[in-house]
Write an enzyme that holds these catalytic residues in place. Structure first.
Site, PDB file in Angstrom:
ATOM      1  N   GLY A   8       0.855  -1.193   0.000  1.00 51.59           N
ATOM      2  CA  GLY A   8       0.000   0.000   0.000  1.00 51.59           C
ATOM      3  C   GLY A   8       0.885   1.235   0.000  1.00 51.59           C
ATOM      4  O   GLY A   8       0.551   2.271   0.584  1.00 51.59           O
ATOM      5  N   GLY A  11      -0.188   5.051  -1.092  1.00 49.49           N
ATOM      6  CA  GLY A  11      -1.196   5.819  -0.361  1.00 49.49           C
ATOM      7  C   GLY A  11      -0.573   6.967   0.430  1.00 49.49           C
ATOM      8  O   GLY A  11       0.652   7.143   0.452  1.00 49.49           O
ATOM      9  N   LEU A  13      -0.194   7.535   3.677  1.00 52.65           N
ATOM     10  CA  LEU A  13       0.755   7.123   4.710  1.00 52.65           C
ATOM     11  C   LEU A  13       1.917   6.337   4.108  1.00 52.65           C
ATOM     12  O   LEU A  13       3.061   6.460   4.533  1.00 52.65           O
ATOM     13  CB  LEU A  13       0.022   6.276   5.762  1.00 52.65           C
ATOM     14  CG  LEU A  13       0.869   5.672   6.862  1.00 52.65           C
ATOM     15  CD1 LEU A  13       1.570   6.759   7.681  1.00 52.65           C
ATOM     16  CD2 LEU A  13       0.005   4.810   7.784  1.00 52.65           C
ATOM     17  N   ASP A  34       2.179  -2.185  -4.395  1.00 51.73           N
ATOM     18  CA  ASP A  34       0.869  -1.530  -4.517  1.00 51.73           C
ATOM     19  C   ASP A  34       0.267  -1.986  -5.843  1.00 51.73           C
ATOM     20  O   ASP A  34       0.959  -2.569  -6.674  1.00 51.73           O
ATOM     21  CB  ASP A  34       1.021   0.005  -4.501  1.00 51.73           C
ATOM     22  CG  ASP A  34      -0.237   0.699  -3.975  1.00 51.73           C
ATOM     23  OD1 ASP A  34      -1.300   0.524  -4.591  1.00 51.73           O
ATOM     24  OD2 ASP A  34      -0.160   1.385  -2.942  1.00 51.73           O
ATOM     25  N   TYR A 142     -15.842   0.696   7.366  1.00 51.98           N
ATOM     26  CA  TYR A 142     -14.403   0.859   7.607  1.00 51.98           C
ATOM     27  C   TYR A 142     -14.091   0.541   9.078  1.00 51.98           C
ATOM     28  O   TYR A 142     -13.166  -0.216   9.385  1.00 51.98           O
ATOM     29  CB  TYR A 142     -14.032   2.296   7.265  1.00 51.98           C
ATOM     30  CG  TYR A 142     -12.604   2.690   7.524  1.00 51.98           C
ATOM     31  CD1 TYR A 142     -11.556   2.117   6.805  1.00 51.98           C
ATOM     32  CD2 TYR A 142     -12.293   3.669   8.475  1.00 51.98           C
ATOM     33  CE1 TYR A 142     -10.249   2.517   7.027  1.00 51.98           C
ATOM     34  CE2 TYR A 142     -10.987   4.069   8.696  1.00 51.98           C
ATOM     35  CZ  TYR A 142      -9.966   3.486   7.980  1.00 51.98           C
ATOM     36  OH  TYR A 142      -8.682   3.884   8.207  1.00 51.98           O
ATOM     37  N   LYS A 146     -11.816  -2.410  10.747  1.00 50.62           N
ATOM     38  CA  LYS A 146     -10.667  -2.132  11.623  1.00 50.62           C
ATOM     39  C   LYS A 146     -10.836  -2.828  12.979  1.00 50.62           C
ATOM     40  O   LYS A 146      -9.880  -3.374  13.532  1.00 50.62           O
ATOM     41  CB  LYS A 146     -10.488  -0.619  11.805  1.00 50.62           C
ATOM     42  CG  LYS A 146      -9.994   0.092  10.546  1.00 50.62           C
ATOM     43  CD  LYS A 146      -8.604  -0.380  10.139  1.00 50.62           C
ATOM     44  CE  LYS A 146      -8.074   0.309   8.898  1.00 50.62           C
ATOM     45  NZ  LYS A 146      -6.801  -0.271   8.419  1.00 50.62           N
TER      46      LYS A 146
HETATM   47  N1  SER Z   1      -8.459   9.221   8.119  1.00 53.68           N
HETATM   48  C1  SER Z   1      -9.310   8.069   8.156  1.00 53.68           C
HETATM   49  C2  SER Z   1     -10.573   8.324   7.421  1.00 53.68           C
HETATM   50  O1  SER Z   1     -10.992   9.465   7.424  1.00 53.68           O
HETATM   51  C3  SER Z   1      -9.609   7.692   9.585  1.00 53.68           C
HETATM   52  O2  SER Z   1      -8.855   6.599   9.928  1.00 53.68           O
HETATM   53  O3  SER Z   1     -11.150   7.424   6.897  1.00 53.68           O
END
Ligand code: SER
Length: 319
Positions: A8, A11, A13, A34, A142, A146
């Site tokens: 990844g 992205g 990060l 990626d 999401y 997680k």
């Molecule tokens: N920055 C992320 C989002 O907005 C939060 O983990 O999805």
């Protein structure tokens, strides 16, 4: 020689972590993977693998042959996009993690990093200074992915001894890469608009405070977590990780300290509902205690750095 793989890597990060890992270990010791090529010349000096992190067979082959000491598994769909494509988000976010955990179980990797998020918290969680062991109550796809991922990490650690470490990232704000598909993305875009003297229309309401962190703090903290002795890592789900907390109105005010004419409007959209379900601030005493985490950059310092960096980028791209 420490050999590291960042999955990844294209992205927001990923790019920042690769740059920091290259500086720490050398360009040749870092590999990137990626499904899209990273748009960053320096990042591309490291070996790039075109890889779909959900592809079980290819992932097993790459991870067995690579014998990486550390794998950062960052491939994921963020909160706003995940609400639009729930099953695709679940598929990507879970399979990519499980493929890496399996490689850990096989003994092919020494240490794994996987990012969790403040999205594990939800309406039933306290809004302020959320403790490490607060109720996780995710109301987004999401967040559900997680939360489940956190428990998979702990399971693989307890059952198979996989040394997997994780942080619950707040919104991350940096200038070397762009976010995509998140609810906190406004806090990056706003600086780009400000330096171009453009008004910014924010997709969250004025007083929607959320946990946030400057990217340099986030990257440093991540590398510190990964460098800590294994027996000091007592949280094997994911650590609360706190930098600052601010609302759109507050970041607008901090920009106006430098650019008094900056105009900020509000047009909340579907992302407001996601933001409303998240807490405002996080208590990260466990990270401070276990591996000496220390956040260093506050809103006014971040605004100064972001405005300078975004201005330099604008001059560079227009000249
Ligand atoms: N920055 C992320 C989002 O907005 C939060 O983990 O999805």
């Amino acid at each position: 020689m420490s050999k590291t793989l960042v999955i990844g890597a294209s992205g927001q990060l990923g790019i920042e972590l690769v740059l920091a890992l290259q500086a720490k270990h050398g360009v040749g010791s870092v590999h990137l993977a990626d499904i899209r090529v990273p748009e960053n010349e320096q990042v591309l000096k490291s070996h790039f693998l075109h890889l779909d992190a959900t592809d079980e067979e290819t992932m097993a082959k790459v991870l067995e042959e690579g014998r990486y000491v550390e794998v950062y598994q960052l491939a994921a769909m963020l909160s706003a996009t995940s609400e639009k494509k729930p099953l695709a988000a679940w598929d990507l976010n879970m399979k990519s993690l499980l493929n890496v955990l399996e490689a850990g179980r096989e003994g092919w990797i020494e240490r794994v990093f996987w990012p969790s998020s403040i999205a594990v918290f939800g309406p039933g969680t306290p809004k302020k200074n959320v403790p490490q062991d607060a109720l996780l109550d995710p109301s987004t796809v999401y967040g559900i992915s997680k939360q489940s991922g956190e428990y998979w990490c702990r399971y693989y650690h307890e059952k198979f001894g996989v040394d997997v470490r994780s942080l619950r990232y707040p919104g991350l704000i940096g200038h070397r890469s762009n976010p995509g598909g998140g609810t906190t993305d406004y806090a990056v875009e706003i600086y780009d608009f400000a330096v171009q003297d453009l008004p910014y229309s924010c997709f969250l309401k004025a007083d929607q405070a959320l946990p946030m962190m400057f990217m340099d703090d986030a990257v440093r903290g991540t590398l510190e977590l990964m460098a800590a002795p294994s027996d000091s890592i007592r949280v094997r789900t994911s650590y609360n990780f706190s930098g600052m907390s601010f609302s759109p109105a507050e970041v607008g005010e901090s920009i106006r300290q430098h650019l008094p004419e900056f105009e900020l409007e509000y047009a909340p959209d579907h992302r407001q509902e996601i933001a409303s379900s998240w807490p405002e601030s996080i208590d990260d005493i466990a990270a401070i205690h276990d591996w000496a985490w220390e956040s260093r950059i506050d809103l006014s310092e971040m605004t100064k750095v972001m405005l300078e960096a975004c201005r330099a980028k604008t001059i560079h791209t227009t000249s």
